[in-house]
Design a protein around this motif. Structure first.
Motif, mmCIF file in Angstrom:
data_model
loop_
_atom_site.group_PDB
_atom_site.id
_atom_site.type_symbol
_atom_site.label_atom_id
_atom_site.label_comp_id
_atom_site.label_asym_id
_atom_site.label_seq_id
_atom_site.Cartn_x
_atom_site.Cartn_y
_atom_site.Cartn_z
ATOM 1 N N LEU A 69 0.846 -1.194 0.000
ATOM 2 C CA LEU A 69 0.000 0.000 0.000
ATOM 3 C C LEU A 69 0.879 1.241 0.000
ATOM 4 C CD1 LEU A 69 -2.653 -0.960 2.726
ATOM 5 C CD2 LEU A 69 -2.953 -0.997 0.258
ATOM 6 N N ALA A 70 0.342 2.321 -0.533
ATOM 7 C CA ALA A 70 1.023 3.607 -0.483
ATOM 8 C C ALA A 70 0.969 4.139 0.949
ATOM 9 C CB ALA A 70 0.349 4.588 -1.438
ATOM 10 N N ASP A 71 1.885 5.020 1.314
ATOM 11 C CA ASP A 71 1.931 5.565 2.675
ATOM 12 C C ASP A 71 0.599 6.163 3.109
ATOM 13 O OD1 ASP A 71 4.555 4.808 3.045
ATOM 14 O OD2 ASP A 71 5.383 6.752 2.478
ATOM 15 N N GLU A 72 -0.068 6.893 2.203
ATOM 16 C CA GLU A 72 -1.335 7.536 2.571
ATOM 17 C C GLU A 72 -2.464 6.523 2.787
ATOM 18 O OE1 GLU A 72 -1.015 7.765 -1.953
ATOM 19 O OE2 GLU A 72 0.313 8.308 -0.307
ATOM 20 N N GLU A 73 -2.263 5.300 2.328
ATOM 21 C CA GLU A 73 -3.260 4.252 2.528
ATOM 22 C C GLU A 73 -3.016 3.469 3.821
ATOM 23 O OE1 GLU A 73 -4.042 3.345 -2.203
ATOM 24 O OE2 GLU A 73 -2.523 2.209 -1.135
ATOM 25 N N MET A 74 -1.872 3.699 4.432
ATOM 26 C CA MET A 74 -1.498 2.982 5.654
ATOM 27 C C MET A 74 -1.916 3.771 6.890
ATOM 28 S SD MET A 74 0.266 0.078 5.094
ATOM 29 C CE MET A 74 1.396 -0.074 6.435
ATOM 30 N N THR A 75 -3.154 4.225 6.902
ATOM 31 C CA THR A 75 -3.644 5.014 8.026
ATOM 32 C C THR A 75 -4.478 4.150 8.951
ATOM 33 O OG1 THR A 75 -5.635 5.674 6.830
ATOM 34 C CG2 THR A 75 -3.721 7.109 6.617
ATOM 35 N N GLY A 76 -4.755 4.688 10.102
ATOM 36 C CA GLY A 76 -5.606 3.970 11.045
ATOM 37 C C GLY A 76 -4.797 3.343 12.157
ATOM 38 N N ASP A 77 -5.122 2.127 12.464
ATOM 39 C CA ASP A 77 -4.562 1.383 13.577
ATOM 40 C C ASP A 77 -3.051 1.162 13.424
ATOM 41 O OD1 ASP A 77 -4.138 -0.341 15.696
ATOM 42 O OD2 ASP A 77 -5.239 -2.003 14.824
ATOM 43 N N ASP A 78 -2.269 1.703 14.368
ATOM 44 C CA ASP A 78 -0.813 1.531 14.336
ATOM 45 C C ASP A 78 -0.413 0.065 14.460
ATOM 46 O OD1 ASP A 78 -0.228 4.205 13.978
ATOM 47 O OD2 ASP A 78 0.026 4.601 16.120
ATOM 48 N N ASN A 79 -1.183 -0.703 15.242
ATOM 49 C CA ASN A 79 -0.894 -2.118 15.426
ATOM 50 C C ASN A 79 -0.998 -2.874 14.101
ATOM 51 O OD1 ASN A 79 -0.239 -4.356 17.115
ATOM 52 N ND2 ASN A 79 -2.382 -4.985 17.025
ATOM 53 N N TRP A 80 -2.050 -2.591 13.321
ATOM 54 C CA TRP A 80 -2.223 -3.216 12.009
ATOM 55 C C TRP A 80 -1.037 -2.893 11.095
ATOM 56 C CZ3 TRP A 80 -3.302 -0.091 7.547
ATOM 57 C CH2 TRP A 80 -3.477 -0.819 6.380
ATOM 58 N N ARG A 81 -0.614 -1.648 11.120
ATOM 59 C CA ARG A 81 0.511 -1.228 10.281
ATOM 60 C C ARG A 81 1.776 -2.003 10.655
ATOM 61 N NH1 ARG A 81 -0.662 3.704 9.781
ATOM 62 N NH2 ARG A 81 -0.130 4.347 11.886
ATOM 63 N N LYS A 82 2.051 -2.130 11.942
ATOM 64 C CA LYS A 82 3.238 -2.867 12.400
ATOM 65 C C LYS A 82 3.154 -4.337 12.000
ATOM 66 C CE LYS A 82 4.110 0.059 16.390
ATOM 67 N NZ LYS A 82 3.970 0.161 17.852
ATOM 68 N N ILE A 83 1.979 -4.928 12.165
ATOM 69 C CA ILE A 83 1.808 -6.345 11.826
ATOM 70 C C ILE A 83 2.022 -6.570 10.337
ATOM 71 C CG2 ILE A 83 0.089 -8.213 11.641
ATOM 72 C CD1 ILE A 83 -1.043 -7.164 14.345
ATOM 73 N N ARG A 84 1.385 -5.787 9.489
ATOM 74 C CA ARG A 84 1.493 -6.021 8.039
ATOM 75 C C ARG A 84 2.888 -5.700 7.522
ATOM 76 N NH1 ARG A 84 0.281 -3.145 3.638
ATOM 77 N NH2 ARG A 84 -1.358 -4.565 3.042
#
Length: 141
Positions: A69-84
């Protein structure tokens, strides 16, 4: 990430005038007018993704994993971002075979997290098998 161009050059500018059919930061539209005629054919059979095999051979991506995903699409839950981001992005994943038609970004997030938590060679083989089925049955196109 390598990909065939399937949209007109001014696609980002034109996106501002279009209605997103997916909730959340991802932009998805079933009949996106920015897609070229040849782009529709490439996307219909997911051929626009084939150049990503170069990324796989370079070790930048894997065949299976969360879609990049592009950076602007990686919004929301920080935990989800770290996991993915704890695994390499993949050419296909759980969302592509199970959630493609839902239109809910939260489903995408849940499928990414589920994949990372349950990943195994057997799960990857299942995802690859069902990806071929999904492409040829034109689900979510």
């Amino acid at each position: 990430m390598y990909k065939f161009r399937t949209m007109v050059k001014e696609a980002e500018f034109l996106k501002k005038r279009l209605k997103n059919e997916m909730d959340g930061p991802m932009f998805k539209m079933r009949n996106d007018p920015r897609i070229t005629k040849s782009g529709r054919i490439l996307r219909k059979y997911s051929l626009d993704e084939l150049p990503q095999l170069i990324n796989v051979f370079k070790g930048q991506m894997s065949l299976v994993g969360p879609r990049p995903l592009a950076d602007e699409e990686m919004t929301g839950d920080d935990n989800w971002r770290k996991i993915r981001l704890s695994v390499k992005p993949g050419m296909t994943g759980l969302w592509q075979i199970m959630g493609r038609e839902s239109g809910k970004f939260s489903d995408w997030v849940n499928y990414d997290v589920a994949y990372v938590q349950k990943r195994s060679p057997l799960l990857d083989l299942k995802i690859l098998f069902f990806t071929v089925f999904t492409v040829f049955s034109k689900v979510g196109t």
